[in-house]
Motif scaffolding. Structure first.
Motif, PDB file in Angstrom:
ATOM      1  N   VAL A   2       1.267  -1.461  -0.097  1.00 35.94           N
ATOM      2  CA  VAL A   2      -0.136  -0.225  -0.078  1.00 35.94           C
ATOM      3  C   VAL A   2       0.987   1.252  -0.178  1.00 35.94           C
ATOM      4  O   VAL A   2       0.377   2.487  -0.768  1.00 35.94           O
ATOM      5  N   ALA A  46       1.812   2.428  -3.381  1.00 33.80           N
ATOM      6  CA  ALA A  46       0.630   2.671  -3.888  1.00 33.80           C
ATOM      7  C   ALA A  46       0.977   2.601  -5.406  1.00 33.80           C
ATOM      8  O   ALA A  46       0.555   2.091  -6.544  1.00 33.80           O
ATOM      9  N   GLU A  69       0.133   0.862  -9.550  1.00 34.56           N
ATOM     10  CA  GLU A  69      -0.713   1.638 -10.112  1.00 34.56           C
ATOM     11  C   GLU A  69       0.197   1.547 -11.934  1.00 34.56           C
ATOM     12  O   GLU A  69       0.079   1.035 -13.121  1.00 34.56           O
ATOM     13  N   ASP A 112       0.035  -7.250   0.000  1.00 38.75           N
ATOM     14  CA  ASP A 112      -0.511  -7.209   1.045  1.00 38.75           C
ATOM     15  C   ASP A 112      -1.893  -6.716   0.131  1.00 38.75           C
ATOM     16  O   ASP A 112      -2.193  -7.086  -1.248  1.00 38.75           O
ATOM     17  N   THR A 113      -3.020  -6.178   0.501  1.00 38.31           N
ATOM     18  CA  THR A 113      -4.426  -6.484   0.138  1.00 38.31           C
ATOM     19  C   THR A 113      -4.103  -5.541  -1.735  1.00 38.31           C
ATOM     20  O   THR A 113      -5.023  -6.140  -2.398  1.00 38.31           O
ATOM     21  N   LEU A 114      -3.984  -4.669  -1.186  1.00 38.67           N
ATOM     22  CA  LEU A 114      -3.947  -3.243  -2.130  1.00 38.67           C
ATOM     23  C   LEU A 114      -2.718  -3.921  -3.426  1.00 38.67           C
ATOM     24  O   LEU A 114      -3.293  -4.341  -4.391  1.00 38.67           O
ATOM     25  N   TRP A 172      -4.698  -7.315  -4.841  1.00 37.92           N
ATOM     26  CA  TRP A 172      -6.504  -7.052  -5.817  1.00 37.92           C
ATOM     27  C   TRP A 172      -6.114  -6.236  -7.443  1.00 37.92           C
ATOM     28  O   TRP A 172      -6.066  -7.146  -8.277  1.00 37.92           O
ATOM     29  N   VAL A 173      -4.615  -5.927  -6.944  1.00 38.43           N
ATOM     30  CA  VAL A 173      -4.278  -4.853  -8.551  1.00 38.43           C
ATOM     31  C   VAL A 173      -4.003  -5.933  -9.100  1.00 38.43           C
ATOM     32  O   VAL A 173      -5.112  -5.883 -10.527  1.00 38.43           O
ATOM     33  N   ARG A 201      -6.959  -7.871  -9.776  1.00 39.78           N
ATOM     34  CA  ARG A 201      -7.703  -8.134 -11.321  1.00 39.78           C
ATOM     35  C   ARG A 201      -7.246  -7.899 -12.970  1.00 39.78           C
ATOM     36  O   ARG A 201      -7.818  -7.972 -13.492  1.00 39.78           O
ATOM     37  N   GLU A 214      -8.646  -9.116 -15.973  1.00 37.84           N
ATOM     38  CA  GLU A 214      -8.948  -7.873 -17.108  1.00 37.84           C
ATOM     39  C   GLU A 214      -8.211  -8.361 -18.402  1.00 37.84           C
ATOM     40  O   GLU A 214      -9.262  -8.717 -19.594  1.00 37.84           O
ATOM     41  N   LEU A 240      -3.374 -14.814  -0.384  1.00 31.97           N
ATOM     42  CA  LEU A 240      -4.184 -13.144  -0.500  1.00 31.97           C
ATOM     43  C   LEU A 240      -4.722 -13.113  -1.668  1.00 31.97           C
ATOM     44  O   LEU A 240      -5.398 -12.643  -1.882  1.00 31.97           O
ATOM     45  N   VAL A 258      -8.905 -12.295  -1.967  1.00 31.40           N
ATOM     46  CA  VAL A 258      -8.879 -10.827  -2.578  1.00 31.40           C
ATOM     47  C   VAL A 258     -10.216 -10.830  -3.464  1.00 31.40           C
ATOM     48  O   VAL A 258     -10.832 -10.836  -3.467  1.00 31.40           O
ATOM     49  N   TYR A 313     -10.244 -10.977  -7.226  1.00 28.67           N
ATOM     50  CA  TYR A 313     -11.452 -10.255  -8.390  1.00 28.67           C
ATOM     51  C   TYR A 313     -12.785 -10.389  -7.961  1.00 28.67           C
ATOM     52  O   TYR A 313     -13.408 -11.349  -8.771  1.00 28.67           O
ATOM     53  N   ARG A 314     -13.288  -9.318  -8.551  1.00 30.23           N
ATOM     54  CA  ARG A 314     -14.809  -8.966  -8.806  1.00 30.23           C
ATOM     55  C   ARG A 314     -15.553  -8.159  -8.910  1.00 30.23           C
ATOM     56  O   ARG A 314     -14.682  -7.031  -8.676  1.00 30.23           O
ATOM     57  N   LEU A 373      -2.255   8.487   0.876  1.00 24.09           N
ATOM     58  CA  LEU A 373      -2.028   7.514  -0.641  1.00 24.09           C
ATOM     59  C   LEU A 373      -2.153   7.726  -1.126  1.00 24.09           C
ATOM     60  O   LEU A 373      -3.181   8.758  -1.658  1.00 24.09           O
ATOM     61  N   THR A 374      -1.471   7.717  -2.631  1.00 16.93           N
ATOM     62  CA  THR A 374      -1.431   8.591  -4.147  1.00 16.93           C
ATOM     63  C   THR A 374      -2.164   7.796  -4.580  1.00 16.93           C
ATOM     64  O   THR A 374      -1.540   6.138  -5.654  1.00 16.93           O
ATOM     65  N   LEU A 375      -4.227   7.282  -4.861  1.00 13.28           N
ATOM     66  CA  LEU A 375      -4.470   6.278  -5.614  1.00 13.28           C
ATOM     67  C   LEU A 375      -5.273   6.549  -7.103  1.00 13.28           C
ATOM     68  O   LEU A 375      -5.748   7.617  -7.047  1.00 13.28           O
ATOM     69  N   LEU A 422     -10.718  -0.650  -3.330  1.00  8.04           N
ATOM     70  CA  LEU A 422     -10.519  -0.944  -2.720  1.00  8.04           C
ATOM     71  C   LEU A 422     -10.947  -1.507  -1.273  1.00  8.04           C
ATOM     72  O   LEU A 422     -11.032  -1.296  -0.682  1.00  8.04           O
ATOM     73  N   LEU A 460     -13.575  -3.660  -1.334  1.00  8.78           N
ATOM     74  CA  LEU A 460     -13.184  -4.523  -0.694  1.00  8.78           C
ATOM     75  C   LEU A 460     -12.819  -4.830   0.758  1.00  8.78           C
ATOM     76  O   LEU A 460     -13.345  -5.999   0.560  1.00  8.78           O
ATOM     77  N   ASP A 502      -3.827  -1.599   5.162  1.00  5.57           N
ATOM     78  CA  ASP A 502      -3.060  -3.000   5.444  1.00  5.57           C
ATOM     79  C   ASP A 502      -2.419  -2.180   6.728  1.00  5.57           C
ATOM     80  O   ASP A 502      -0.583  -2.715   6.209  1.00  5.57           O
ATOM     81  N   THR A 552      -3.977 -14.426   6.678  1.00  4.96           N
ATOM     82  CA  THR A 552      -3.785 -13.890   5.440  1.00  4.96           C
ATOM     83  C   THR A 552      -2.415 -12.420   5.543  1.00  4.96           C
ATOM     84  O   THR A 552      -1.329 -12.396   4.740  1.00  4.96           O
ATOM     85  N   LEU A 553      -2.788 -11.806   6.026  1.00 10.45           N
ATOM     86  CA  LEU A 553      -2.049 -10.360   6.124  1.00 10.45           C
ATOM     87  C   LEU A 553      -0.843 -10.356   7.104  1.00 10.45           C
ATOM     88  O   LEU A 553      -0.376  -9.564   6.532  1.00 10.45           O
TER      89      LEU A 553
END
Lengths: 382, 268
Positions: free
Chosen positions: A31, A34, A38, A65-67, A70-71, A74, A78, A98, A102, A104-105, B123-125, B133, B136, B172, B203-204
């Motif tokens: 995270v 982040a 991306e 981690d979850t971020l 997830w990415v 995802r 895609e 992990l 998460v 994807y949905r 964060l920059t998201l 997120l 989620l 997180d 998990t985390l």
């Protein structure tokens, strides 16, 4: 600081071989990185181009981690949606868990509020009118409830909350004296100074006594006091009732068979109705004192002359006009504060909103009511 | 199980992630924590129990920096919290998440916005990722997607707990502080919540510091338990050690009628 380390920023190296595309991910896909996550994944998707088969190798992945998960999931999804087979290989067991967690949905996006300016203005106007009407009706009904509760209390004096009323009188009346007296004194000074300054052009500066006397006793004393009380006690009243409502204290009273109107509202409004005339009397006296002092020092009118002139300028009715208005002002402040307090909902924002509304509405209504009284007394020639 | 359990890679010495030494906290003339020592190891779920009003929440709030301490040291992530500069302190705060007893959701914001508050701040998201997120996390804690756009005042007690957990998890964090997470939940909801915490911890890789009165939680999810009494930790260790303890309060806590009922079902 671990969080600020950028040495482990997420990286993706890729290789294209024929129809296949393979990417090796490394670093921390977490995270705090982040923005990098991306950007890397965007670059990865772009460089995959029209590959028919994509493999993402996670074996060198340092942290996830979850971020990150997830990415990644995802992206895999895609690819799949575009008819490209995409797979993860070499994921460590904890990363695998992990990724599954998460899974994807699609989420429905946050509902976007449509806006049509003209319609919005119309709707807002309508809403405001309806709300004003409701406010008026609520005011009448709350007043009615209070009167009923008050009558009930009078019939069964055992239920009269004497301690509560005296406590409120102390809060509203006694503790309000210094500031109200001070402000009134200063306003009296200013009115006298301006009066003398303007009237001396006509050589009529002696009439400043009439000006100060009539203005203060009929209007200024009660108006200043009402505005101060609305700001000081009306707001406190709304905030108390409002936070009690938020914390279910009002419901608690109700289930104990106690009437919140009788327990909370009647003592407060009664205290207001008793305190406000007293405060407005003190306010008038302070303003006259201020006016007299300025007339003496600045206008050269000695106190004896001031008193003689004052006696000629005013009569009992001048004083009564001010005092008669005070309990009505108190009632308006109390009823508005009660309505706004009861209207508070769950949030802190709502509490702030209603406290503001209580002060603004009661000051406005106090001035409107004062206007009506002016017309009324003029018609009576009182 | 005998002795301290190890966490993380097997055989490794457990690494304390929070280290409280000789902590004294008081209000006016009353000393609540009288030289308390406590270590929390990385990756464990520590249950913290004690009689009401003995300062369980005070300890949590002191570690979090909400209450000033009179003496003693607190180390989190191996850093003395007193020695931190303001930016270092901010960075540390991003690495823990807190679930307050009453949820402490921002009442003017929807659940989704509540979860997004720390993310927006730190964060920059992209907007898309920010939304995804938040959703989620909201789904991870077992809330339905339609709860996302509700205000806290429209939620039930259990939903508030879950939403607050989603917010606590939004960055997180490495450590999760839970102040009575299952109080006010029905037994099924509380059981689900415990399972959720255990899953998230696995998990985390979270470290969880849990103030609780819920015996079920202590039995099912806690790796270790520490009991507070008279300003000190009077007993600590895995639940089996607590059962063997001969301290009167610990005995009556873990061998009371309610405890026996829980143990009975756990054994069955």
């Amino acid at each position: 600081m671990q969080r600020e380390m950028t040495a482990d920023r997420p990286r993706a190296e890729s290789e294209r071989s024929g129809d296949g595309f393979r990417a090796w991910l490394s670093g921390r896909w977490t995270v705090e990185n982040a923005a990098d996550v991306e950007r890397e994944i965007g670059g990865l998707v772009a460089s995959a181009g029209d590959a028919g088969h994509v493999v993402l190798d996670l074996s060198a992945l340092d942290r996830l981690d979850t971020l990150g998960a997830w990415v990644l999931d995802r992206t895999r999804h895609e690819f799949g949606a575009n008819g490209v087979a995409a797979d993860f290989v070499g994921a460590k067991p904890e990363h695998r868990i992990l990724l599954n967690e998460v899974a994807y949905r699609g989420f429905q996006p946050e509902p976007v509020k449509r806006s049509a300016t003209f319609m919005d203005i119309m709707a807002d106007t309508g809403e405001t009118v309806v709300r004003a009407g409701r406010d008026f009706a609520a005011g009448i009904s709350t007043l009615g409830e209070m009167v009923t509760a008050f009558v009930r209390v009078c019939v069964i004096p055992g239920r009269f909350r004497f301690a509560s009323v005296t406590n409120q009188i102390e809060q509203i009346g006694f503790r309000g004296v210094p500031i109200i007296v001070l402000i009134s004194f200063l306003v009296g000074c200013i009115v006298a100074q301006q009066g003398i300054f303007q009237l001396q052009r006509f050589g009529a500066q002696a009439f400043v006594v009439n000006l100060v006397g009539v203005l203060v006793l009929r209007e200024l004393g009660v108006l200043l006091t009402s505005i101060m009380v609305a700001g000081r006690s009306g707001s406190a009243f709304t905030a108390e009732i409002g936070s009690m409502k938020m914390r279910e204290e009002i419901d608690a009273l109700r289930v104990m068979g106690l009437d919140p109107v009788e327990v909370l509202l009647v003592p407060r409004v009664l205290a207001l109705v008793i305190s406000l005339p007293i405060l407005s009397f003190l306010s008038s006296m302070a303003a006259l004192l201020g006016g007299g002092l300025v007339a003496w020092i600045y206008g050269g009118i000695p106190p004896e002359a001031f008193l003689v002139q004052l006696k000629n300028a005013i009569a009992v009715n001048t004083f009564m006009v001010g005092v008669i208005k005070a309990p009505f002002m108190a009632l308006v402040i109390g009823v508005i504060a009660a309505i706004e307090g009861v209207a508070v909902e769950g949030s802190a924002e709502s509490l702030g909103h209603h406290v503001t509304a209580a002060v603004v509405k009661s000051i406005f209504m106090v001035i409107v009511l004062d206007g009506f009284f002016a017309v009324f007394f003029a018609a009576l020639r009182y | 199980m005998a002795g301290e359990r190890t966490f993380g890679s097997p055989g490794a010495q457990p690494e304390p992630i929070i280290r409280v030494h000789d902590l004294q906290v008081g209000f006016k003339d009353r000393l609540v924590l009288k030289g308390l020592d406590l270590d929390v190891y990385r990756g464990e779920i520590l249950g913290f129990v004690g009689p009401s009003g003995q300062g369980k929440s005070v300890l949590t709030r002191t570690i979090l920096g909400l209450i000033p301490k009179r003496a003693g040291t607190i180390e989190v992530f191996g850093q003395d919290v007193d020695a931190l500069s303001v930016p270092e302190r901010r960075a540390m705060e991003q690495r823990w998440g807190v679930l307050f007893q009453q949820g402490a959701l921002f009442s003017a914001l929807t659940v989704r916005q509540n979860v997004q508050v720390p993310m927006r701040e730190y964060l920059t998201l992209s907007d898309r990722l920010l939304d995804e997120l938040a959703m989620l996390k909201i789904e991870m804690v077992g809330l339905k997607p339609d709860a996302a756009d509700k205000l806290p005042s429209e939620l039930s007690g259990g939903m508030i707990k879950r939403a607050a957990l989603a917010r606590a998890l939004s960055l997180d964090p490495e450590i999760l502080f839970l102040d009575e997470p299952t109080s006010g939940l029905d037994p099924i909801g509380a059981g689900e919540f415990d399972e959720l915490i255990a899953t998230l911890q696995k998990t985390l890789g979270l470290t969880v510091f849990m103030v609780t009165h819920d015996l079920d939680s202590l039995y099912t999810v806690c790796d270790r338990v520490a009991a507070l009494g008279d300003g000190h930790v009077i007993a600590r260790g895995p639940i089996e050690e607590m059962l063997a303890s001969d301290h009167p309060w610990v005995r009556s806590y873990f061998h009371g009628k309610r405890a026996r009922a829980v143990m009975g079902t756990a054994a069955a």
